[in-house]
Design an enzyme around this catalytic site. Structure first.
Site, mmCIF file in Angstrom:
data_model
loop_
_atom_site.group_PDB
_atom_site.id
_atom_site.type_symbol
_atom_site.label_atom_id
_atom_site.label_comp_id
_atom_site.label_asym_id
_atom_site.label_seq_id
_atom_site.Cartn_x
_atom_site.Cartn_y
_atom_site.Cartn_z
ATOM 1 N N CYS A 229 116.763 54.273 -34.321
ATOM 2 C CA CYS A 229 115.411 54.077 -33.676
ATOM 3 C C CYS A 229 115.357 55.158 -32.718
ATOM 4 C CB CYS A 229 115.000 52.645 -33.386
ATOM 5 S SG CYS A 229 113.699 52.503 -32.833
ATOM 6 N N CYS B 275 114.254 50.617 -26.035
ATOM 7 C CA CYS B 275 114.278 49.421 -25.618
ATOM 8 C C CYS B 275 115.711 49.001 -25.139
ATOM 9 C CB CYS B 275 113.844 48.324 -26.953
ATOM 10 S SG CYS B 275 112.538 48.842 -27.598
ATOM 11 N N CYS C 47 118.286 46.690 -27.202
ATOM 12 C CA CYS C 47 118.425 46.967 -28.581
ATOM 13 C C CYS C 47 119.491 47.921 -29.029
ATOM 14 C CB CYS C 47 117.230 47.650 -29.247
ATOM 15 S SG CYS C 47 117.305 47.488 -31.151
ATOM 16 N N CYS D 153 111.723 37.603 -43.752
ATOM 17 C CA CYS D 153 111.213 38.622 -42.861
ATOM 18 C C CYS D 153 111.804 39.726 -42.956
ATOM 19 C CB CYS D 153 111.282 38.198 -41.377
ATOM 20 S SG CYS D 153 110.325 39.190 -39.981
ATOM 21 N N CYS E 255 107.374 38.180 -44.551
ATOM 22 C CA CYS E 255 106.760 38.742 -43.206
ATOM 23 C C CYS E 255 107.512 40.082 -42.887
ATOM 24 C CB CYS E 255 107.479 37.894 -42.105
ATOM 25 S SG CYS E 255 107.192 38.342 -40.488
ATOM 26 N N CYS F 185 102.779 36.891 -35.880
ATOM 27 C CA CYS F 185 104.140 36.164 -35.149
ATOM 28 C C CYS F 185 104.499 37.264 -34.160
ATOM 29 C CB CYS F 185 105.346 36.364 -36.183
ATOM 30 S SG CYS F 185 106.852 35.974 -35.775
ATOM 31 N N ARG G 1 109.489 29.388 -32.804
ATOM 32 C CA ARG G 1 110.543 29.698 -33.137
ATOM 33 C C ARG G 1 111.913 29.713 -32.419
ATOM 34 N NH1 ARG G 1 109.801 33.820 -36.738
ATOM 35 N NH2 ARG G 1 108.858 32.317 -38.123
#
Length: 366
Positions: A54, A58, A61, A98, A130, A190, A262
């Site tokens: 990616c 972040c 991450c 998901c 999802c 979500c 969640r």
């Protein structure tokens, strides 16, 4: 007892969060019983359909290409591979799959078309489906909806004030814009965030304040405890105290009463007793399976044994919202527009993120 509101202030939310714990638990549990079955938990399985590489920075991450985290990346999975994992998840008790791809944003083309086929395939298994694919345009959201998508995940991560201390490659507004694009369809939202990244209690309240501003509130709100991964800028953050997690869940339940809260990343660091407190406080959804994208998660059999001991039942698919019918690609009303949206690239730098980037570069030269 306060009903559904969209005008919560940070100060009011902090007042809730800081109540004596037993009083907070009682209020949250009462609210939970008013809007939900307290003995039913929705179970989701997260599949990383494209891992690593990616371009974002972040700080939490391990999938960011700029950090050295030793994760094993993979290209986009095939539809059959995803179907096989979805069937295993269904057999294990999950009602939702998901699919997560480590993209900054969705780009029209063969890979997105493949994801749309995955959505159609899982929907036909009578499972909620999802996606979390990064930022999406309105047209892309409509194509996902048409394929049968049930929910789209796009976390706001933290408060708007603290956001720039964690991420510098996209703006907080981009996250809000993506959620608003999803809201222009019949797909549910979500969206939640992460605690334990060095934020203040005011930031935690600020994150919840933002979520309450959405109308309607997000149908699902993941509360993640940071899993500090070696090689990321936040690798030295201490684990979240269980009582902090319980307070966050309880506060989310009170200010977002109709949402499914969640219990997400960080459950491997929680005892069964700690998780039981979270369920009592209003958590009524979990991620199951041995991995959440790239971080550890309790085994599904362990979760089912815990549910049995606590007298909890798993929620059936499409309990909250009816199943969407999948439109086949050849009958689609929408087509790829080849959009190149101007998603924000802020100018600021985050010192700890830059330091980890340089350390990763040095390691790769060895």
């Amino acid at each position: 007892m306060t009903e559904i509101r969209h005008d919560w202030t940070k100060e009011e939310i902090l007042e809730v969060y800081n109540k004596p714990l037993m009083e907070l638990l009682y209020e949250a549990s009462t609210m939970h019983r008013k809007y939900h079955d307290p003995n039913t938990v929705q179970v989701s399985t997260l599949i990383s359909i494209k891992t690593g590489g990616c371009s974002e920075d972040c700080g939490y991450c391990p999938q960011a290409a700029r950090y050295h985290t030793n994760i094993e990346g993979n290209d986009l999975m095939t539809v059959n591979q995803v179907k096989a994992q979805a069937l295993r998840a269904k057999e294990g008790g999950s009602s939702r799959v998901c699919m997560g791809a480590s993209w900054r944003n969705v780009k029209d083309g063969p890979e997105f078309d493949q994801v749309l086929d995955m959505v159609r395939t899982i929907n036909k298994l009578d499972m909620e489906v999802c996606c979390t694919l990064g930022m999406v345009t309105e047209n892309q959201a409509k194509r996902l909806a048409e394929a049968g998508l049930y929910a789209y995940n796009h976390n706001i991560d933290t408060s708007e004030d603290y956001y720039d201390d964690v991420i510098s490659t996209r703006a907080f507004k981009d996250r809000i814009d993506t959620i608003e694009n999803v809201r222009k369809t019949n797909v549910t939202v979500c969206s939640g965030g992460i605690i334990g990244m060095g934020e203040s209690l005011e930031d935690r309240a600020g994150m919840l304040e933002t979520l309450t501003r959405f109308s309607p509130h997000p149908e699902s709100v993941p509360i993640n405890a940071l899993v500090a991964v070696e090689g990321t800028p936040l690798e030295e953050q201490p684990p979240v105290n269980i009582f902090e997690m319980v307070r966050m869940v309880a506060t989310a339940r009170i200010v977002l009463p109709d949402s499914q809260v969640r219990l997400s990343a960080g459950r491997t660091q929680m005892s069964r007793e700690g998780q039981a407190m979270c369920f009592f406080a209003g958590a009524n959804s979990i991620f199951a399976g041995d991995k959440l994208l790239t971080t550890p998660n309790p085994d599904i059999n362990e979760d089912m044994k815990m549910f049995e001991d606590l007298g909890l039942n798993t929620q059936k698919p499409f309990f909250k919202h009816e199943q969407r019918e999948s439109v086949e690609a050849e009958n689609s009303q929408y087509e790829a527009l080849g959009e190149k949206p101007k998603w924000t690239r802020p100018d600021h730098k985050i010192e700890r993120n830059e330091q980890k980037k340089q350390e990763a570069l040095a390691l790769r030269k060895q």
